[in-house]
Scaffold this motif. Structure first.
Motif, PDB file in Angstrom:
ATOM      1  N   GLY A  14       0.699  -1.128   0.022  1.00 25.36           N
ATOM      2  CA  GLY A  14       0.085  -0.075  -0.061  1.00 25.36           C
ATOM      3  C   GLY A  14       0.827   1.364  -0.103  1.00 25.36           C
ATOM      4  O   GLY A  14       2.140   1.146  -0.074  1.00 25.36           O
ATOM      5  N   PHE A  15       0.317   2.348   0.083  1.00 23.35           N
ATOM      6  CA  PHE A  15       0.845   3.742   0.225  1.00 23.35           C
ATOM      7  C   PHE A  15       2.005   3.608   1.383  1.00 23.35           C
ATOM      8  O   PHE A  15       3.114   3.711   0.966  1.00 23.35           O
ATOM      9  CB  PHE A  15      -0.313   4.658   0.162  1.00 23.35           C
ATOM     10  N   LEU A  16       1.672   3.550   2.446  1.00 24.69           N
ATOM     11  CA  LEU A  16       2.447   3.674   3.634  1.00 24.69           C
ATOM     12  C   LEU A  16       3.194   2.518   3.641  1.00 24.69           C
ATOM     13  O   LEU A  16       4.431   2.726   3.973  1.00 24.69           O
ATOM     14  CB  LEU A  16       1.617   3.870   4.984  1.00 24.69           C
ATOM     15  N   GLY A  17       2.781   1.389   3.615  1.00 21.26           N
ATOM     16  CA  GLY A  17       3.421   0.176   3.846  1.00 21.26           C
ATOM     17  C   GLY A  17       4.550   0.204   2.738  1.00 21.26           C
ATOM     18  O   GLY A  17       5.647  -0.108   3.208  1.00 21.26           O
ATOM     19  N   MET A  34       4.085  -8.284   3.670  1.00 20.81           N
ATOM     20  CA  MET A  34       2.920  -8.998   3.312  1.00 20.81           C
ATOM     21  C   MET A  34       1.897  -8.231   3.080  1.00 20.81           C
ATOM     22  O   MET A  34       1.466  -7.261   3.642  1.00 20.81           O
ATOM     23  CB  MET A  34       2.785  -9.819   4.774  1.00 20.81           C
ATOM     24  N   ASP A  35       0.951  -8.700   1.802  1.00 21.87           N
ATOM     25  CA  ASP A  35      -0.178  -7.923   1.569  1.00 21.87           C
ATOM     26  C   ASP A  35      -1.086  -8.887   0.418  1.00 21.87           C
ATOM     27  O   ASP A  35      -0.568  -9.838   0.086  1.00 21.87           O
ATOM     28  CB  ASP A  35       0.256  -7.086   0.560  1.00 21.87           C
ATOM     29  N   ASN A  36      -2.328  -8.645   0.591  1.00 19.87           N
ATOM     30  CA  ASN A  36      -3.363  -9.435  -0.103  1.00 19.87           C
ATOM     31  C   ASN A  36      -3.851  -8.619  -1.259  1.00 19.87           C
ATOM     32  O   ASN A  36      -4.267  -9.269  -2.129  1.00 19.87           O
ATOM     33  CB  ASN A  36      -4.333 -10.093   0.497  1.00 19.87           C
ATOM     34  N   ILE A  38      -5.447  -6.347  -1.602  1.00 17.72           N
ATOM     35  CA  ILE A  38      -6.854  -5.657  -2.061  1.00 17.72           C
ATOM     36  C   ILE A  38      -7.102  -4.066  -2.376  1.00 17.72           C
ATOM     37  O   ILE A  38      -7.910  -3.814  -3.283  1.00 17.72           O
ATOM     38  CB  ILE A  38      -7.599  -6.047  -0.891  1.00 17.72           C
ATOM     39  N   THR A  39      -6.123  -3.430  -1.757  1.00 19.20           N
ATOM     40  CA  THR A  39      -6.020  -1.882  -2.013  1.00 19.20           C
ATOM     41  C   THR A  39      -4.623  -1.603  -2.486  1.00 19.20           C
ATOM     42  O   THR A  39      -4.391  -0.360  -2.891  1.00 19.20           O
ATOM     43  CB  THR A  39      -6.750  -0.955  -1.101  1.00 19.20           C
ATOM     44  N   GLY A  40      -3.729  -2.521  -2.385  1.00 22.65           N
ATOM     45  CA  GLY A  40      -2.274  -2.090  -2.834  1.00 22.65           C
ATOM     46  C   GLY A  40      -2.055  -2.507  -4.226  1.00 22.65           C
ATOM     47  O   GLY A  40      -2.615  -3.393  -4.981  1.00 22.65           O
ATOM     48  N   HIS A  59      -0.338 -12.752   0.843  1.00 21.47           N
ATOM     49  CA  HIS A  59      -1.277 -13.289   1.913  1.00 21.47           C
ATOM     50  C   HIS A  59      -2.240 -12.506   2.710  1.00 21.47           C
ATOM     51  O   HIS A  59      -2.015 -11.199   2.825  1.00 21.47           O
ATOM     52  CB  HIS A  59       0.027 -13.878   3.191  1.00 21.47           C
ATOM     53  N   ASP A  60      -3.384 -12.943   3.023  1.00 19.35           N
ATOM     54  CA  ASP A  60      -4.517 -12.363   3.765  1.00 19.35           C
ATOM     55  C   ASP A  60      -4.233 -12.245   5.345  1.00 19.35           C
ATOM     56  O   ASP A  60      -4.277 -13.446   5.683  1.00 19.35           O
ATOM     57  CB  ASP A  60      -5.892 -13.031   3.475  1.00 19.35           C
ATOM     58  N   VAL A  61      -3.846 -11.205   5.810  1.00 18.88           N
ATOM     59  CA  VAL A  61      -3.575 -11.362   7.515  1.00 18.88           C
ATOM     60  C   VAL A  61      -4.744 -11.824   8.203  1.00 18.88           C
ATOM     61  O   VAL A  61      -4.571 -11.996   9.385  1.00 18.88           O
ATOM     62  CB  VAL A  61      -2.997 -10.310   7.762  1.00 18.88           C
ATOM     63  N   VAL A 148     -17.278   1.310  10.775  1.00 19.01           N
ATOM     64  CA  VAL A 148     -16.454   0.085  10.146  1.00 19.01           C
ATOM     65  C   VAL A 148     -15.040   0.450  10.441  1.00 19.01           C
ATOM     66  O   VAL A 148     -14.266  -0.601  10.931  1.00 19.01           O
ATOM     67  CB  VAL A 148     -16.920  -0.503   9.111  1.00 19.01           C
ATOM     68  N   TYR A 149     -14.418   1.242  10.013  1.00 21.59           N
ATOM     69  CA  TYR A 149     -12.927   1.600  10.050  1.00 21.59           C
ATOM     70  C   TYR A 149     -12.827   2.250  11.604  1.00 21.59           C
ATOM     71  O   TYR A 149     -11.710   1.767  12.258  1.00 21.59           O
ATOM     72  CB  TYR A 149     -12.894   2.799   8.983  1.00 21.59           C
ATOM     73  N   ASP A 150     -13.565   3.105  12.020  1.00 24.29           N
ATOM     74  CA  ASP A 150     -13.200   3.713  13.404  1.00 24.29           C
ATOM     75  C   ASP A 150     -12.914   2.855  14.316  1.00 24.29           C
ATOM     76  O   ASP A 150     -12.276   2.834  15.269  1.00 24.29           O
ATOM     77  CB  ASP A 150     -14.220   5.038  13.611  1.00 24.29           C
ATOM     78  N   ALA A 152     -13.189  -0.420  14.147  1.00 28.63           N
ATOM     79  CA  ALA A 152     -11.892  -1.652  14.014  1.00 28.63           C
ATOM     80  C   ALA A 152     -10.602  -0.983  14.409  1.00 28.63           C
ATOM     81  O   ALA A 152      -9.739  -1.675  15.017  1.00 28.63           O
ATOM     82  CB  ALA A 152     -11.718  -1.725  12.370  1.00 28.63           C
ATOM     83  N   LYS A 153     -10.475   0.306  14.329  1.00 29.72           N
ATOM     84  CA  LYS A 153      -9.208   0.815  14.746  1.00 29.72           C
ATOM     85  C   LYS A 153      -9.288   0.977  16.296  1.00 29.72           C
ATOM     86  O   LYS A 153      -7.957   0.796  16.949  1.00 29.72           O
ATOM     87  CB  LYS A 153      -8.750   2.119  14.292  1.00 29.72           C
ATOM     88  N   ARG A 154     -10.272   1.322  16.893  1.00 34.06           N
ATOM     89  CA  ARG A 154     -10.353   1.383  18.313  1.00 34.06           C
ATOM     90  C   ARG A 154     -10.373  -0.131  18.916  1.00 34.06           C
ATOM     91  O   ARG A 154      -9.561  -0.103  19.739  1.00 34.06           O
ATOM     92  CB  ARG A 154     -11.885   2.294  18.670  1.00 34.06           C
ATOM     93  N   ASN A 178      -3.971  12.567   8.386  1.00 34.18           N
ATOM     94  CA  ASN A 178      -3.575  12.565   7.116  1.00 34.18           C
ATOM     95  C   ASN A 178      -2.323  12.600   6.548  1.00 34.18           C
ATOM     96  O   ASN A 178      -1.743  13.691   6.872  1.00 34.18           O
ATOM     97  CB  ASN A 178      -4.558  13.872   6.764  1.00 34.18           C
ATOM     98  N   THR A 179      -2.016  11.705   5.802  1.00 33.37           N
ATOM     99  CA  THR A 179      -0.773  11.671   5.218  1.00 33.37           C
ATOM    100  C   THR A 179      -0.789  11.668   3.762  1.00 33.37           C
ATOM    101  O   THR A 179      -1.673  10.914   3.243  1.00 33.37           O
ATOM    102  CB  THR A 179       0.101  10.459   5.912  1.00 33.37           C
ATOM    103  N   TYR A 180       0.131  12.094   3.265  1.00 36.78           N
ATOM    104  CA  TYR A 180       0.084  11.991   1.520  1.00 36.78           C
ATOM    105  C   TYR A 180       1.385  12.180   1.095  1.00 36.78           C
ATOM    106  O   TYR A 180       2.458  12.145   1.720  1.00 36.78           O
ATOM    107  CB  TYR A 180      -0.415  13.251   0.933  1.00 36.78           C
TER     108      TYR A 180
END
Ligand SMILES: NC(=O)c1ccc[n+]([C@@H]2O[C@H](COP(=O)([O-])OP(=O)(O)OC[C@H]3O[C@@H](n4cnc5c(N)ncnc54)[C@H](O)[C@@H]3O)[C@@H](O)[C@H]2O)c1
Length: 331
Positions: A14-17, A34-36, A38-40, A59-61, A148-150, A152-154, A178-180
């Motif tokens: 992905g972007f950051l990874g 490792m990455d599946n 899906i968005t990377g 691989h899917d983690v 779903v995101y918030d 999951a992170k909490r 926010n990172t770019y």
């Protein structure tokens, strides 16, 4: 053979990874990516494939993770990260934040590795205090579109703290704002790539709401430096990493128009539900603990990001924005 530190990075394509892979490879770690996908994109890390201190696992983690040999560190960065992504794949988002972190924690415990999670400013939800300090508990709607995101992170933060407290595992929590930078996708639903994409395509820039909501943007190299320093402390409570330099979306749109030299205008659309009005990190803790603060100005970071997008061919630009979620969704 050289006794290198071995690090597993999930979400590596992905972007950051991918930027983290670059940094740890450069620091002479042995990097297990490792990455599946899906968005990377493999393209983000393909340049590392020939190196002797890099390997990739497709691989899917959320499935059991087996890594032979010793492991010193795990960075769990796998997760859909942009609103467009996690609204399209909400269940995968919840799974990677729950089953995924559970697998990573089990692995960390078995290998006695230090584990860091990529948490987020979204744990603060639509915050009622500004700027946000790490001791603020947040204002999150669990059943809203971002839930779903918030959540999951909490949940990840809670899991990590439980493993730290119960098993004595070495853990780190970085709350990323926010990172770019290069390798973002233009259509990921975040404002910065959206504006750059619109400007490059010669479209008008779309602002949701009146444009008075503010954001702050951290350049990826600054973030990676903060993560690198945090990993090497023994501090297990959350640390904000982001750029406190705040700007209204309207001023930001004008900056992009000026930078890209486009003759397009700004158009306004209704604000989506639960869109945060303001986001600004309080980075006092990172300053004191890590001696860290952002070094790259928005002008400099935007120039580098724009240069990256301009260097891509029209086909590559299309490929970056191509989604094939159906392949991954088990109905
Ligand atoms: N970019 C930001 O500004 C930002 C802000 C806060 C937090 N974060 C966090 O940082 C991490 C990386 O974000 P990003 O912007 O690089 O997003 P990204 O979508 O570019 O990268 C995420 C990567 O995780 C992979 N992935 C997703 N689910 C997976 C699974 N089940 N198994 C294996 N790999 C999987 C994707 O294929 C992708 O390569 C995420 O955890 C995100 O929540 C990012």
């Amino acid at each position: 053979m050289k006794d290198r530190k071995r690090i597993l990075i999930t979400g590596a394509a992905g972007f950051l990874g991918s930027h983290l892979c670059d940094r740890f490879v450069k620091e002479d770690f042995y990097v297990i990516a490792m990455d599946n996908l899906i968005t990377g994109r493999l393209k983000n890390i393909e340049h590392l494939f020939p190196l002797e201190n890099f390997e990739f696992y497709h691989h899917d983690v959320t499935k059991f993770i087996h890594i032979p040999g010793k492991l010193d560190y795990i960075l769990h960065f796998a997760s859909p990260a942009s609103p467009i992504d996690y609204l399209k794949i909400p269940i995968q988002t919840l799974k990677v934040g729950s089953l995924g972190i559970h697998n990573c924690l089990g692995l960390a415990k078995a290998k006695n590795a230090t584990l860091m999670i990529a948490s987020t400013s979204e744990v603060y939800g639509d915050p009622q205090i500004h700027p946000q300090t790490e001791d603020y508990w947040g204002h999150v709607n669990p059943i809203g579109p971002r839930g779903v995101y918030d959540e999951a992170k909490r949940f990840q933060e809670a899991m990590v703290m439980a493993y730290h407290n119960f098993h004595g595992l070495e853990t780190r929590i970085v709350r990323i704002f926010n990172t770019y930078g290069p390798r973002m996708r233009l259509n990921d639903g975040r404002v910065l790539p959206a504006f750059i994409g619109q400007a490059l395509r010669g479209e008008d820039l779309t602002i949701f709401g009146d444009g008075m909501q503010t954001r702050s943007f951290c350049y990826v190299d600054d973030l990676v430096e903060g993560i690198f320093r945090l990993l090497h402390t023994n501090y297990y409570l959350p640390v904000n990493i982001g750029n406190p330099d705040e700007i209204t979306i309207k001023d930001f749109a004008e900056e992009i128009i000026k930078l890209t030299g486009t003759s397009q205008k700004i158009v306004y659309r209704p604000l989506p539900e639960n869109d945060p009005k303001q986001r600004q990190p309080d980075i006092t803790k990172a300053r004191e603990l890590l001696g860290w603060e952002p070094k790259v100005s928005r002008a400099e970071g935007l120039k580098k990001t724009l240069a990256y997008f301009k260097s891509l061919s029209p086909d590559e630009l299309k490929e970056i924005d191509h989604y094939n979620f159906d392949k991954y969704i088990i109905k």
